[in-house]
Design a protein around this motif. Structure first.
Motif, PDB file in Angstrom:
ATOM      1  N   ARG B  88       0.798  -1.226   0.000  1.00 36.30           N
ATOM      2  CA  ARG B  88       0.000   0.000   0.000  1.00 36.30           C
ATOM      3  C   ARG B  88       0.833   1.280   0.000  1.00 36.30           C
ATOM      4  O   ARG B  88       0.369   2.311  -0.470  1.00 36.30           O
ATOM      5  N   GLY B  89       2.034   1.214   0.527  1.00 32.78           N
ATOM      6  CA  GLY B  89       2.887   2.396   0.510  1.00 32.78           C
ATOM      7  C   GLY B  89       3.467   2.691  -0.858  1.00 32.78           C
ATOM      8  O   GLY B  89       4.077   3.739  -1.071  1.00 32.78           O
ATOM      9  N   GLU B 108      -7.557  21.144   3.906  1.00 33.35           N
ATOM     10  CA  GLU B 108      -7.401  20.289   5.096  1.00 33.35           C
ATOM     11  C   GLU B 108      -7.526  18.812   4.734  1.00 33.35           C
ATOM     12  O   GLU B 108      -6.805  17.966   5.281  1.00 33.35           O
ATOM     13  N   ARG B 111      -4.243  17.848   3.098  1.00 32.13           N
ATOM     14  CA  ARG B 111      -3.165  17.773   4.098  1.00 32.13           C
ATOM     15  C   ARG B 111      -3.326  16.518   4.961  1.00 32.13           C
ATOM     16  O   ARG B 111      -2.351  15.871   5.326  1.00 32.13           O
ATOM     17  N   PHE B 112      -4.569  16.194   5.277  1.00 31.82           N
ATOM     18  CA  PHE B 112      -4.859  14.989   6.066  1.00 31.82           C
ATOM     19  C   PHE B 112      -4.332  13.744   5.354  1.00 31.82           C
ATOM     20  O   PHE B 112      -3.590  12.932   5.933  1.00 31.82           O
ATOM     21  N   PHE B 113      -4.671  13.593   4.088  1.00 34.38           N
ATOM     22  CA  PHE B 113      -4.216  12.404   3.364  1.00 34.38           C
ATOM     23  C   PHE B 113      -2.710  12.457   3.082  1.00 34.38           C
ATOM     24  O   PHE B 113      -2.061  11.417   3.009  1.00 34.38           O
ATOM     25  N   GLU B 114      -2.172  13.665   2.960  1.00 35.06           N
ATOM     26  CA  GLU B 114      -0.714  13.791   2.808  1.00 35.06           C
ATOM     27  C   GLU B 114       0.001  13.222   4.041  1.00 35.06           C
ATOM     28  O   GLU B 114       1.025  12.532   3.934  1.00 35.06           O
ATOM     29  N   GLN B 115      -0.563  13.482   5.206  1.00 36.97           N
ATOM     30  CA  GLN B 115       0.040  12.985   6.450  1.00 36.97           C
ATOM     31  C   GLN B 115      -0.138  11.475   6.615  1.00 36.97           C
ATOM     32  O   GLN B 115       0.690  10.813   7.225  1.00 36.97           O
ATOM     33  N   LEU B 116      -1.222  10.953   6.065  1.00 38.12           N
ATOM     34  CA  LEU B 116      -1.480   9.517   6.232  1.00 38.12           C
ATOM     35  C   LEU B 116      -0.580   8.662   5.349  1.00 38.12           C
ATOM     36  O   LEU B 116      -0.174   7.569   5.742  1.00 38.12           O
ATOM     37  N   HIS B 117      -0.276   9.128   4.145  1.00 36.11           N
ATOM     38  CA  HIS B 117       0.496   8.302   3.208  1.00 36.11           C
ATOM     39  C   HIS B 117       2.000   8.504   3.445  1.00 36.11           C
ATOM     40  O   HIS B 117       2.462   9.640   3.485  1.00 36.11           O
ATOM     41  N   PRO B 118       2.729   7.414   3.566  1.00 35.74           N
ATOM     42  CA  PRO B 118       4.178   7.560   3.790  1.00 35.74           C
ATOM     43  C   PRO B 118       4.868   8.333   2.673  1.00 35.74           C
ATOM     44  O   PRO B 118       5.893   8.973   2.909  1.00 35.74           O
ATOM     45  N   ALA B 119       4.307   8.258   1.451  1.00 36.55           N
ATOM     46  CA  ALA B 119       4.917   8.970   0.327  1.00 36.55           C
ATOM     47  C   ALA B 119       4.138  10.239  -0.018  1.00 36.55           C
ATOM     48  O   ALA B 119       4.246  10.762  -1.122  1.00 36.55           O
ATOM     49  N   GLY B 120       3.360  10.742   0.940  1.00 35.14           N
ATOM     50  CA  GLY B 120       2.571  11.953   0.689  1.00 35.14           C
ATOM     51  C   GLY B 120       3.453  13.175   0.496  1.00 35.14           C
ATOM     52  O   GLY B 120       4.485  13.322   1.158  1.00 35.14           O
ATOM     53  N   ALA B 157      -4.840  12.206  -4.189  1.00 36.60           N
ATOM     54  CA  ALA B 157      -4.282  10.897  -4.583  1.00 36.60           C
ATOM     55  C   ALA B 157      -3.056  11.056  -5.466  1.00 36.60           C
ATOM     56  O   ALA B 157      -2.069  10.323  -5.323  1.00 36.60           O
TER      57      ALA B 157
END
Lengths: 296, 333
Positions: B88-89, B108, B111-120, B157
């Motif tokens: 998934r990463g 927001e 930014r939220f999903f940017e923080q969740l994904h290791p490659a955000g 995404a």
């Protein structure tokens, strides 16, 4: 077992270190940024909390309205500082419980109902980070609600005389109560799955818990049978432990006794057990329902 | 290292090997068999468009690949070694549904999903600009139109720095100019960064950017190949304007409406003369080069059904859908 898994996962996924790509090898997935994810969830919930008038009302206006109503209608004009303080403590827990259950059951149900968990499951998210973020936001909300009610009560005549040796019970009871409320909110969110009903359900549950335990255990005399359970059920236990910690005095003729206030270490153990059970239920639900299920 | 050099290095790193290999993927939901042994491969730097009508199983298959759903059978492997939940990463997903939180602003949410994904990354800001969304990023998503919410989800995404993107119906709710922006962005990712894309669609326009088209219907793959090759394999296409021919004269006993004309597939070109003879003299009847819409209609509705001679003929025409897909005559889109 789940608690162990959660702690193990948290400990092994704290790093955000990225493995260096090697052109001869397939790429290596980055490790889960646990702390960043937990903060992201907490920040997300906190942002929603501060911009919702309904949540602010539930956190502050709702318990204060009950406090003012009770003091005005049911207490004599010369009610003592202790009477005011005990009413304040009971409504502080009442308010915290209402707002945490209503808000976080609604948020969880909304994520399930809106299909957001299908997106979350496609991301390398540690379920424990999701839960930790929700819990931190819930704790902030609960402490805020609790503190405002006690502060307003103090400003209007209530007085507290803390027992310094037992002052640790105040954060412990808030913490345990919050864990139980979050666990209950997750159960509700998973079962009801309609976020629009959660405010009503949270209020009704809080009222039921409040009255069936004799105003959260502050007036056990109104219970017809032996009210021993007010030292066992989580809402009344937490309230009575906090009464013990915040008032270093004689409780005779205050309506709080019997039974004796839960001052022994065994009650601290029971509070700890609620924390463990609440966490276990929360972890189970988040892992199985949110991140393990296929709610199409 | 400069941006250009960095992109070149990434493209080189991602230039070889299988990115995704799915074999015999099966899934039953309730009593309905949704996927019946789907096979699909994606090579590095390839854009694969998975097409099919509504209910074909495209989104479910993509969700299985993304790890959001567990398949009942078969195997899905990324980069020759990783199961979906492990990989998934290495990919970024945009799935259908209200995945953006309506109580957060567009910024927001990103930014939220940017923080969740290791490659955000924060590239969502640039993407929001390209999607002409910058001025609305500080409004809550609950106040957005469906298309605006979709653009936020896509910006989020596509901002992850990953070698593979899994996009479920990204064109849904986008207008044509934004669809072009999306296509340009996906082509740039492929050409400059060597990224791969699996994109589900029932919009024929998405076929324009495909290196390979895969058609899914009733949970099965019916065709898999480069667009040009699949177009070459189509039966002759007859275009009729100014009259309505009998459906039974076409392959699958079905014709398709597009604008003011009717199009259908012929068993052989000589059949056109018989059809023309039955229509008024002022009707336009001619063999027309196949379009992507014809390709979609053939594989979405006809492939595998040519032999069903007893199919009941229908005569009413359905309106052309808003996404450019021609409506099959007498059938529900």
């Amino acid at each position: 077992m789940f608690l162990f898994e959660w702690l193990l996962q948290a400990a092994t996924t704290m790093s955000t270190e990225t493995a260096a790509p090697d052109s001869a090898e397939p790429p290596v997935p980055d490790r889960v940024p646990w702390q960043r994810q937990a903060w992201a969830f907490a920040e997300r919930h906190l942002r929603v909390l501060v911009r919702s008038p309904m949540i602010i009302f539930l956190a502050v206006g709702w318990p204060l309205a009950w406090y003012v109503l009770t003091v005005s209608v049911f207490l004599p004009g010369d009610a003592g500082a202790f009477a005011l303080g005990s009413v304040a403590v009971s409504y502080a827990f009442f308010g915290s419980f209402t707002v945490v259950v209503a808000v976080f059951a609604g948020a969880f149900a909304g994520d399930l109902d809106g299909g957001r968990y299908r997106k979350f499951r496609s991301l390398p998210i540690a379920p424990s980070a999701d839960l930790a973020g929700r819990f931190v936001a819930a704790l902030v909300l609960a402490v805020f609600s609790h503190a405002v009610v006690l502060a307003v009560a103090f400003a209007t005549g209530a007085r507290f005389e803390p027992r310094l040796a037992a002052i640790g019970l105040v954060p412990l009871t808030l913490l345990s109560f919050c864990v139980v409320a979050v666990a209950l909110s997750l159960v509700l969110g998973a079962v009801v799955s309609k976020p629009e009903y959660m405010t009503t359900i949270g209020i009704v549950l809080a009222l039921i818990a409040y009255y069936t335990t004799g105003f959260n255990g502050t007036q056990p005399g109104m219970i017809a049978d032996d009210p021993w359970f007010v030292n066992v059920l989580p809402n009344s236990l937490a309230t009575r432990q906090q009464l013990y910690a915040l008032f270093d005095g004689d409780f005779t003729d205050t309506g709080v006794l019997p039974p004796e206030l839960p001052s022994g270490i065994e009650f601290v153990g029971l509070t700890g057990a609620y924390v463990v059970v609440g966490l276990a239920v929360s972890i189970l639900l988040v892992r199985r329902v949110a991140y393990g299920g296929d709610p199409l | 290292m400069s941006d250009t050099a960095e992109r070149a290095r990434k493209a080189q790193d991602r230039s070889a090997g299988s990115v995704l290999e799915a074999s015999a993927v099966e899934l039953t939901i309730g009593d309905q068999r949704v996927l019946e042994g789907v096979d699909l491969q994606i090579e590095s730097g390839e854009i694969v468009v998975l097409m099919g009508p509504n209910g074909a199983g495209k989104s479910v298959f993509l969700s299985c690949c993304a790890g959001a759903l567990r398949a009942d059978g078969g195997e899905i492997e990324f980069f020759d070694r990783y199961a979906p939940r492990v990989a998934r990463g290495l990919f970024s997903v945009a799935i259908q549904g209200d995945t953006a939180d309506p109580e957060l602003t567009g910024a927001e949410n990103c930014r939220f999903f940017e923080q969740l994904h290791p490659a955000g990354t924060d590239e969502w800001q640039t993407l929001a600009e390209r999607f002409e969304l910058t001025e609305d990023m500080d409004r809550t998503v609950g106040a957005y139109s469906g298309g605006m919410a979709r653009k936020v989800e896509l910006a989020s995404a596509l901002s992850a720095d990953v070698p593979l993107f899994l996009l479920d119906e990204p064109a849904a709710a986008l207008d044509l100019s934004m669809l072009r922006v999306l296509h340009d962005e996906l082509l740039r990712r492929r050409d400059e960064e060597g990224a791969s894309v699996l994109l589900t669609s029932h919009t024929p326009l998405d076929a324009q950017i495909a290196d390979r088209l895969v058609f899914l219907r009733n949970g099965r793959v019916y065709a898999d190949g480069p667009p040009e090759g699949l177009l070459d394999e189509l039966p002759p296409v007859l275009r009729v304007r100014g009259a309505v021919p009998d459906d039974e004269q076409f392959v699958g006993n079905r014709a398709f409406g597009r604008g003011d004309e009717v199009r259908g597939f012929l068993e052989q070109e000589t059949d056109a003369e018989a059809i023309e003879a039955e229509l008024p003299d002022d009707a336009l009847v001619e063999i027309d080069p196949p379009s992507f819409t014809d390709l979609f209609n053939y594989y979405a509705y006809l492939a595998g059904e040519e032999s069903q001679q007893s199919r009941e003929a229908t005569t009413t025409r359905s309106p052309e859908s808003t996404d450019g897909t021609a409506g099959p005559v007498g059938s529900e889109q």
